[in-house]
Design a protein around this motif. Structure first.
Motif, mmCIF file in Angstrom:
data_model
loop_
_atom_site.group_PDB
_atom_site.id
_atom_site.type_symbol
_atom_site.label_atom_id
_atom_site.label_comp_id
_atom_site.label_asym_id
_atom_site.label_seq_id
_atom_site.Cartn_x
_atom_site.Cartn_y
_atom_site.Cartn_z
ATOM 1 N N GLY B 85 14.558 91.602 -56.519
ATOM 2 C CA GLY B 85 13.878 90.347 -56.786
ATOM 3 C C GLY B 85 14.821 89.263 -57.285
ATOM 4 N N ASP B 86 16.102 89.585 -57.381
ATOM 5 C CA ASP B 86 17.064 88.574 -57.828
ATOM 6 C C ASP B 86 17.318 87.591 -56.675
ATOM 7 O OD1 ASP B 86 19.801 88.414 -59.908
ATOM 8 O OD2 ASP B 86 19.825 87.430 -57.948
ATOM 9 N N GLN B 87 17.030 86.305 -56.924
ATOM 10 C CA GLN B 87 17.101 85.305 -55.851
ATOM 11 C C GLN B 87 18.523 85.160 -55.306
ATOM 12 O OE1 GLN B 87 16.378 81.281 -57.058
ATOM 13 N NE2 GLN B 87 15.647 80.638 -55.031
ATOM 14 N N SER B 90 19.556 88.320 -53.303
ATOM 15 C CA SER B 90 18.886 88.323 -52.000
ATOM 16 C C SER B 90 19.568 87.355 -51.043
ATOM 17 C CB SER B 90 17.421 87.901 -52.141
ATOM 18 O OG SER B 90 16.763 88.755 -53.014
ATOM 19 N N ALA B 91 19.917 86.186 -51.553
ATOM 20 C CA ALA B 91 20.541 85.185 -50.684
ATOM 21 C C ALA B 91 21.932 85.634 -50.248
ATOM 22 C CB ALA B 91 20.609 83.838 -51.394
ATOM 23 N N VAL B 92 22.673 86.277 -51.156
ATOM 24 C CA VAL B 92 24.002 86.779 -50.785
ATOM 25 C C VAL B 92 23.869 87.796 -49.650
ATOM 26 C CG1 VAL B 92 25.943 88.208 -51.564
ATOM 27 C CG2 VAL B 92 25.122 86.355 -53.011
ATOM 28 N N VAL B 93 22.938 88.736 -49.812
ATOM 29 C CA VAL B 93 22.748 89.756 -48.776
ATOM 30 C C VAL B 93 22.298 89.099 -47.467
ATOM 31 C CG1 VAL B 93 21.417 91.801 -48.120
ATOM 32 C CG2 VAL B 93 22.297 91.582 -50.458
ATOM 33 N N ARG B 94 21.377 88.150 -47.558
ATOM 34 C CA ARG B 94 20.870 87.473 -46.353
ATOM 35 C C ARG B 94 22.008 86.768 -45.595
ATOM 36 N NH1 ARG B 94 18.034 82.849 -48.378
ATOM 37 N NH2 ARG B 94 20.029 81.809 -48.002
ATOM 38 N N LEU B 474 21.852 78.782 -51.117
ATOM 39 C CA LEU B 474 20.794 79.590 -51.725
ATOM 40 C C LEU B 474 19.560 79.573 -50.816
ATOM 41 C CD1 LEU B 474 19.782 81.108 -54.298
ATOM 42 C CD2 LEU B 474 18.999 78.900 -55.162
ATOM 43 N N TYR B 475 19.271 78.410 -50.220
ATOM 44 C CA TYR B 475 18.118 78.291 -49.315
ATOM 45 C C TYR B 475 18.578 78.517 -47.876
ATOM 46 C CZ TYR B 475 16.218 76.139 -53.491
ATOM 47 O OH TYR B 475 15.827 75.904 -54.791
ATOM 48 N N PRO B 476 17.666 79.012 -47.042
ATOM 49 C CA PRO B 476 18.099 79.349 -45.680
ATOM 50 C C PRO B 476 18.085 78.178 -44.707
ATOM 51 C CG PRO B 476 15.862 80.144 -46.073
ATOM 52 C CD PRO B 476 16.308 79.493 -47.338
ATOM 53 N N SER B 477 17.670 76.988 -45.109
ATOM 54 C CA SER B 477 17.697 75.846 -44.181
ATOM 55 C C SER B 477 17.818 74.551 -44.966
ATOM 56 C CB SER B 477 16.419 75.814 -43.339
ATOM 57 O OG SER B 477 15.330 75.389 -44.151
ATOM 58 N N SER B 478 18.219 73.507 -44.268
ATOM 59 C CA SER B 478 18.356 72.199 -44.904
ATOM 60 C C SER B 478 17.003 71.666 -45.353
ATOM 61 C CB SER B 478 18.999 71.219 -43.924
ATOM 62 O OG SER B 478 20.302 71.636 -43.623
#
Lengths: 509, 509
Positions: B85-87, B90-94, B474-478
């Protein structure tokens, strides 16, 4: 599995595979060279940590490739089977094997301790020198001595430890040979130095004054280009400590530094670096990336910088070349003549307590003192605790002066703090090689000294290129390279005769 | 082997292992960045071949590490099991997974052909442009189209090829969304551009003349430092094509260029690069070396350069800041006022046939034309052979002018010669992001425009740092980043209102 006789095709393939692996390592070392240059010359200060990371990761990758067992197997097969009789191929395999053994022999635990001790030793040395207190540095030095013995043993347990260490910097050199060489130098120099003390020191007032560093720099750049440094395959920049680095023979980067109150240091420093740079730019590109195309040894590299600095730039012929250029750059020197410039240019500026400030005649005695002490440390005949006293006694015996404190004595050099045992001798070996190589060049090149007065440097450069630079480490020792280039192994009397003749004139004794 | 539920300890270890591997790759990419900077700014010309080798070998090492199956296994385990659940985690892995898929998906054969076609395509394009003959470039472009489709399919066979290509440069962007955005822009801009043609072009004579480039450079350096570029963690140099590069957020290297007959280009160019550099220097060092700490997309990086160039430097407020500095540097400008400087600084200098010379209002139409054509090429609705005619027709429809030849038309840009389909849209997306981000900054920072007139830049820089630079991807899109930073996804009308208001004033319509 039955052992089969390898086919010539397999041999050729093995050799090609070897060369590919070696070239990859060489290319990565080139990148490492660029990182180092950039750090000293261009990098913003805030990037220091990041650069440390970059260098460490790259070093790890290079180490993995240099110790890869596949490389070891290739070398083993080529050494066992490769009877092609090709001199270059044999030398490539020999040098690659030598590197492989040194890279793989040291156990991880010792290698790790060595890396740590480099930092710890340096830190302790800096503090000890500031406090001028050898005892603060002694424990780290003790550890360096033991660790160096252990490392030498892991590389080759059959040879004396100091020989193994020496061989890292000066391939093929041994204590036995070095004792012989240095004994002869000592016997010749100690009486000469004593005699010079009764002579008249050269007059340096003729080139004293303030000299704009931008003008010095322009003059120097013009001169190093005339000596043969190619800007198409190199750069000239300014850094705190002048050095020659870069990433490849086509990318040689040299730095200089100038002081407003000293005309000699900037100019001779730049010419010294030019000697290193000409060696690097002159390497044989047909053997690019192979270990045979590296400089033979530290001493041989130093011979090229010292040849251009001492044999060329500090010669009377060069004073004749330099005079009009110097006077054009600095019109205040209008009274100067080539005859007054030469001694002034050669004079030492300070008493000879400090190695890096010593003149050509006194410098070797600084080295011989360090050689005897470090050899004794490694062999066990000298104790760390006794070093300061032995140092001071040696200075008195050799140079007739005694350091007032440890900072100006036994603590003056950084080398031992990094465990560099076996490094010091290469300075004086380089000076001796330079002298002998230059004597051979004089015989090979008609009117060499007139060429120098005229500023015609290509004949000397070309001769050095063919005799030294292009030869790389085809031969396994400096003695053998000297034999090929000058007709004789190292002969200390050439060096002694040169110094005696030059310094007798300089000091009018 | 039975499948076991992984322990939290195992998860944490996997994540640490992942980070270590990612940081190593990032460090090697930093070295590669330094090699590239050095090549453009410092390297002697003779070292070009050697530098090519160095880059190729380093790229091979990076590729091996980025496609290492162990990395893939770690990512697989973390994606399946890592429910912390760590944001950030999760973003690093993504992001790491995204890179891994892209790096491993393309078959070796296609990757090899891509590398070859980069050189072949560029060579053909250079020749075709010289001869102004599109047919000379067409065969390579045909091949690029097919190859790009194949590559896209290997990365993700389920999505439309152009979406996969676009996503390389502008994460999370799709044709569907882009059609929507660009249709709105087109509808707003075409009538505006037509209307502007009836207006009065700004008077540029007030800043015409000759301006010493050394003085321009000094002025620029002072200004970029005041904007916030830190010399402790970066360098400023000169190069033929200005760019921002370097090896790390603590080692950001920016270059500029100045022309004696053009005061605008050097200054706006330097401020543009400063925007890129502030993004780089502003990255979050607590996440150093992790993919989450990279810029979100090309468009988002460009938004930062364009924000400082267009929203700040080309604003009336900045003209008030600049005026006294400009007049101090160039006393001949003593008649200039902030009111006459602003339009002159904003004026275009040439008709809008060429993208890189277009003004803010016309530039998006250049991009929309390219977007429609390249999307059609990849989807199969546009044929390579028809490109020149479609290009010329599009120019007429959008900008009311038609190129006299291919060189000034369809052959003007290098991008397609390198297979960069999906890259062009990021320029205009960046401009739109910049506009919307700046509007949000104006709401967040009291008196922002007064700050700019006063030369008080830290509030804006800090707001951008917190809202954009430190957020990385951190976010997946602009759209999601804009939502977080400005409260809304991309809204084209913000951009259209800005352009309409500014250019109506500028052209007095």
């Amino acid at each position: 599995m039955a052992i089969e006789t390898p086919s010539p095709q397999q041999d050729a393939k093995d050799y090609d595979d070897l060369c590919e692996k070696l070239k990859e390592i060489s290319t990565l070392n080139g990148i490492s060279g660029l990182l180092g240059w950039d750090e000293m010359v261009m990098m913003p200060e805030g990037a220091a940590d990041c650069r440390g990371q970059q260098k460490a990761i790259l070093a790890g990758i290079i180490h993995d490739k240099a110790t890869n067992p596949q490389l070891g197997e290739l070398l083993q097969r080529l050494q066992t089977n490769g009877k092609t009789g090709d001199q270059i191929q044999s030398a490539v395999v020999r040098e690659a094997k030598r590197d492989y053994v040194r890279n793989t022999a040291v156990p991880r635990k010792l290698a790790k301790r060595r890396a740590e001790l480099e930092t710890e030793g340096y830190t302790a040395w800096v503090k000890a020198r500031e406090a001028s207190d050898f005892s603060m540095f002694a424990p780290k030095l003790e550890e360096w001595v033991q660790l160096s013995r252990d490392i030498a043993k892991s590389i080759d347990p059959k040879r004396p430890a100091y020989d193994v260490l020496l061989d890292q910097y000066e391939k093929g050199m041994t204590m036995e040979r070095l004792d012989q060489i240095f004994e002869q130098v000592e016997d010749g120099l100690v009486p000469l130095i004593t005699k010079l003390r009764e002579g008249t020191a050269p007059d340096t007032t003729v080139i004293a004054g303030e000299f704009d560093t931008a003008v010095q720099s322009q003059l120097c750049n013009d001169i190093v280009k005339q000596l043969g440094f190619e800007l198409k395959r190199g750069r000239l920049d300014v850094s705190v400590h002048p050095f020659t680095g870069g990433s490849h023979p086509t990318d040689v980067r040299m730095t200089t530094r100038f002081k407003p109150d000293d005309l000699t240091e900037g100019l001779t420093g730049a010419i010294h670096e030019t000697g290193h740079a000409l060696y690097e730019q002159g390497r044989n590109l047909e053997l690019d990336g192979l270990p045979i195309n590296e400089a033979l040894s530290m001493g041989m590299h130093e011979s090229q910088s010292l040849l251009w600095e001492r044999m060329v730039a500090l010669s009377p012929a060069f004073s004749r070349f330099l005079l009009p250029r110097l006077q054009k750059a600095f019109p205040q020197l209008d009274k100067l003549t080539a005859e007054t410039l030469w001694p002034a240019f050669n004079a030492i500026r300070k008493p000879s307590l400090i190695r890096v400030e010593a003149d050509e005649a006194q410098y070797p005695m600084h080295i011989i003192l360090r050689y005897k002490l470090e050899k004794g440390l490694i062999n066990g005949s000298v104790k760390v605790a006794d070093l300061p006293e032995l140092w001071n006694q040696g200075m008195q015996d050799y140079l007739g002066c005694s350091p007032p404190n440890d900072a100006q004595g036994v603590l003056q050099d950084v080398h031992w703090s990094a465990g560099l045992f076996g490094y010091f001798p290469t300075y004086t070996l380089g000076a001796m090689y330079a002298c002998q190589i230059y004597e051979a060049a004089k015989k090979a090149i008609p009117n060499l000294e007139d060429n120098i007065s005229d500023g015609t440097f290509p004949p000397l450069r070309q001769w050095l290129n063919e005799s030294i630079h292009q030869v790389g480490c085809l031969y396994p020792s400096s003695d053998e390279l000297l034999l090929a280039a000058t007709g004789k192994e190292l002969e200390p009397e050439v060096f002694l005769e040169y110094l005696t003749s030059k310094f007798s004139k300089l000091y009018q004794v």
